[in-house]
Design a protein around this motif. Sequence first.
Motif, PDB file in Angstrom:
ATOM      1  N   TYR A   1      25.958   5.946 -18.636  1.00 49.79           N
ATOM      2  CA  TYR A   1      25.018   4.847 -18.832  1.00 49.79           C
ATOM      3  C   TYR A   1      23.938   5.354 -19.794  1.00 49.79           C
ATOM      4  CZ  TYR A   1      22.913   0.385 -17.416  1.00 49.79           C
ATOM      5  OH  TYR A   1      22.431  -0.903 -17.383  1.00 49.79           O
TER       6      TYR A   1
ATOM      7  N   GLU B   1      11.893  -5.566 -14.914  1.00 51.54           N
ATOM      8  CA  GLU B   1      12.508  -4.600 -13.994  1.00 51.54           C
ATOM      9  C   GLU B   1      11.867  -3.226 -14.107  1.00 51.54           C
ATOM     10  OE1 GLU B   1      16.867  -4.853 -13.785  1.00 51.54           O
ATOM     11  OE2 GLU B   1      16.699  -6.664 -14.985  1.00 51.54           O
TER      12      GLU B   1
ATOM     13  N   TYR C   1      12.698   0.840 -12.921  1.00 53.27           N
ATOM     14  CA  TYR C   1      13.663   1.751 -12.318  1.00 53.27           C
ATOM     15  C   TYR C   1      12.945   2.686 -11.354  1.00 53.27           C
ATOM     16  CZ  TYR C   1      16.712   0.694 -16.397  1.00 53.27           C
ATOM     17  OH  TYR C   1      17.471   0.095 -17.378  1.00 53.27           O
TER      18      TYR C   1
ATOM     19  N   ASP D   1      25.740   7.111 -11.771  1.00 54.53           N
ATOM     20  CA  ASP D   1      26.920   6.453 -12.324  1.00 54.53           C
ATOM     21  C   ASP D   1      26.914   6.735 -13.820  1.00 54.53           C
ATOM     22  OD1 ASP D   1      29.139   4.555 -12.671  1.00 54.53           O
ATOM     23  OD2 ASP D   1      27.627   3.388 -13.714  1.00 54.53           O
TER      24      ASP D   1
ATOM     25  N   GLN E   1      28.279  -5.325 -15.355  1.00 57.12           N
ATOM     26  CA  GLN E   1      28.681  -4.223 -14.483  1.00 57.12           C
ATOM     27  C   GLN E   1      28.499  -4.628 -13.028  1.00 57.12           C
ATOM     28  OE1 GLN E   1      26.720  -0.373 -14.949  1.00 57.12           O
ATOM     29  NE2 GLN E   1      28.042   0.536 -13.395  1.00 57.12           N
TER      30      GLN E   1
ATOM     31  N   PHE F   1      28.370   3.088  -9.502  1.00 61.34           N
ATOM     32  CA  PHE F   1      27.072   2.433  -9.269  1.00 61.34           C
ATOM     33  C   PHE F   1      27.021   1.578  -8.005  1.00 61.34           C
ATOM     34  CE2 PHE F   1      23.718  -0.747 -10.018  1.00 61.34           C
ATOM     35  CZ  PHE F   1      22.654   0.123 -10.175  1.00 61.34           C
TER      36      PHE F   1
ATOM     37  N   THR G   1      25.126  -4.802 -10.470  1.00 60.29           N
ATOM     38  CA  THR G   1      23.883  -4.609 -11.219  1.00 60.29           C
ATOM     39  C   THR G   1      23.015  -5.868 -11.258  1.00 60.29           C
ATOM     40  OG1 THR G   1      24.926  -5.274 -13.300  1.00 60.29           O
ATOM     41  CG2 THR G   1      24.961  -2.923 -12.771  1.00 60.29           C
ATOM     42  N   THR G   2      21.792  -5.653 -11.679  1.00 60.02           N
ATOM     43  CA  THR G   2      20.867  -6.771 -11.878  1.00 60.02           C
ATOM     44  C   THR G   2      21.342  -7.656 -13.036  1.00 60.02           C
ATOM     45  OG1 THR G   2      19.533  -5.235 -13.172  1.00 60.02           O
ATOM     46  CG2 THR G   2      18.829  -5.642 -10.908  1.00 60.02           C
TER      47      THR G   2
ATOM     48  N   SER H   1      19.985   6.593 -11.384  1.00 57.11           N
ATOM     49  CA  SER H   1      21.031   5.840 -12.057  1.00 57.11           C
ATOM     50  C   SER H   1      20.490   4.599 -12.757  1.00 57.11           C
ATOM     51  CB  SER H   1      22.100   5.466 -11.024  1.00 57.11           C
ATOM     52  OG  SER H   1      23.340   5.247 -11.647  1.00 57.11           O
ATOM     53  N   ALA H   2      19.324   4.750 -13.381  1.00 58.97           N
ATOM     54  CA  ALA H   2      18.691   3.600 -14.056  1.00 58.97           C
ATOM     55  C   ALA H   2      18.628   2.411 -13.104  1.00 58.97           C
ATOM     56  CB  ALA H   2      19.443   3.247 -15.340  1.00 58.97           C
ATOM     57  N   MET H   3      18.367   2.717 -11.835  1.00 58.34           N
ATOM     58  CA  MET H   3      18.455   1.690 -10.799  1.00 58.34           C
ATOM     59  C   MET H   3      17.156   0.909 -10.658  1.00 58.34           C
ATOM     60  SD  MET H   3      19.575   1.894  -6.822  1.00 58.34           S
ATOM     61  CE  MET H   3      20.490   3.394  -7.032  1.00 58.34           C
ATOM     62  N   THR H   4      17.281  -0.401 -10.818  1.00 58.73           N
ATOM     63  CA  THR H   4      16.128  -1.290 -10.690  1.00 58.73           C
ATOM     64  C   THR H   4      15.697  -1.396  -9.228  1.00 58.73           C
ATOM     65  OG1 THR H   4      16.936  -2.549 -12.568  1.00 58.73           O
ATOM     66  CG2 THR H   4      15.318  -3.638 -11.143  1.00 58.73           C
TER      67      THR H   4
ATOM     68  N   ASP I   1      21.255  -4.085 -19.169  1.00 62.42           N
ATOM     69  CA  ASP I   1      19.938  -3.550 -19.501  1.00 62.42           C
ATOM     70  C   ASP I   1      19.797  -3.313 -21.009  1.00 62.42           C
ATOM     71  OD1 ASP I   1      20.203  -3.428 -16.749  1.00 62.42           O
ATOM     72  OD2 ASP I   1      19.190  -1.510 -16.543  1.00 62.42           O
TER      73      ASP I   1
ATOM     74  N   ARG J   1      17.652  -4.287  -2.451  1.00 61.00           N
ATOM     75  CA  ARG J   1      18.013  -2.872  -2.305  1.00 61.00           C
ATOM     76  C   ARG J   1      17.059  -2.127  -1.389  1.00 61.00           C
ATOM     77  NH1 ARG J   1      19.351  -2.128  -8.740  1.00 61.00           N
ATOM     78  NH2 ARG J   1      21.363  -3.212  -8.675  1.00 61.00           N
TER      79      ARG J   1
ATOM     80  N   GLU K   1      22.118   8.364 -18.472  1.00 60.04           N
ATOM     81  CA  GLU K   1      23.017   9.391 -17.964  1.00 60.04           C
ATOM     82  C   GLU K   1      24.304   9.343 -18.754  1.00 60.04           C
ATOM     83  OE1 GLU K   1      21.206   8.152 -15.120  1.00 60.04           O
ATOM     84  OE2 GLU K   1      21.870   6.079 -15.178  1.00 60.04           O
TER      85      GLU K   1
HETATM   86  N1  ARG Z   1      19.230  -1.439 -13.983  1.00 59.57           N
HETATM   87  C1  ARG Z   1      20.432  -2.095 -13.582  1.00 59.57           C
HETATM   88  C2  ARG Z   1      20.487  -2.225 -12.078  1.00 59.57           C
HETATM   89  O1  ARG Z   1      19.763  -1.572 -11.399  1.00 59.57           O
HETATM   90  C3  ARG Z   1      21.682  -1.395 -14.078  1.00 59.57           C
HETATM   91  C4  ARG Z   1      21.825   0.033 -13.674  1.00 59.57           C
HETATM   92  C5  ARG Z   1      23.190   0.605 -13.958  1.00 59.57           C
HETATM   93  N2  ARG Z   1      23.143   2.034 -13.916  1.00 59.57           N
HETATM   94  C6  ARG Z   1      24.165   2.822 -14.176  1.00 59.57           C
HETATM   95  N3  ARG Z   1      23.975   4.119 -14.181  1.00 59.57           N
HETATM   96  N4  ARG Z   1      25.306   2.316 -14.455  1.00 59.57           N
HETATM   97  O2  ARG Z   1      21.272  -2.949 -11.561  1.00 59.57           O
END
Ligand code: ARG
Length: 243
Positions: A33, A202, A204, A30, A136, A70, A139-140, A89-92, A179, A97, A37
């Motif tokens: 970010y 958190e 990623y 996504d 967002q 996202f 998101t977390t 995607s900086a995903m926690t 974040d 999940r 990204e």
């Molecule tokens: N780390 C947070 C989550 O996992 C936000 C990640 C949002 N990443 C992005 N690419 N928009 O929920």
Amino acid sequence: CGGSSDDSEGGGDDAGLGLIKSGSLTVCSDIPYPPFEFEKDGEYTGFDMDLMSEIASGLDLELAIKDVGFDGLQSGSALAAGTCDIGASAMTITEEREKNLNFSEPYYDSLQSLLVPEDSDIKSIEDLAGKTVGVQQGTTGQKYAQENIPEDAKATAYPSDAELFPALQSGGVDAVLQDLPVNLLHTQEGAFTIVEEYDTDEQYGFAVKEEGAEKLLEAVNEQLATLREDGTYDELYDKYFTE
Ligand code: ARG
């Protein structure tokens, strides 16, 4: 390795990695970010994207990046639908999940934070009473806001940071909760400041679909370990996270 390259059917060869397009590592993200990204000079770059690029080349694969948003990524639907092989995607990594996704070894530690205009009278999450905080969707940060803002505060969700931060700039929301590294970059884009950090502990991870991507995940973890050992990880870390 080697092998034919005209095998574009699902579940192609590539040493049994089960890639959606033979010869390519197709990455969903996504964007934007930053610094994880974002687009620069017409190309996708950032900490996640650079790591993915290193991992792809370590596996002798081309890198293909898709910007899919996202929410569908974190819910597992984009990966289950075969839109891509892996999510970066900086995903926690969360328990929730993990029901629909499998995560790589953690590659980044993060936390939440509250961003406000410099002249705001909001100094803490309690001061959001009667105000609106932007988050967002999926998101977390959204979850943290829902669980921790005062009862008469409102959390408004935006599909991406591309709408979220402008909402703060225009005064559409009074604060942004997300974040820390991303909010930190926004403090450099104008008169904004971080008033609180929330130690949510958190981590990623890169995500693959729940079933059928075990080999790929193993290969990605091996590459990640190599990048940590040979100093590439540190180099990229310094490139994006030096104060
Ligand atoms: N780390 C947070 C989550 O996992 C936000 C990640 C949002 N990443 C992005 N690419 N928009 O929920």
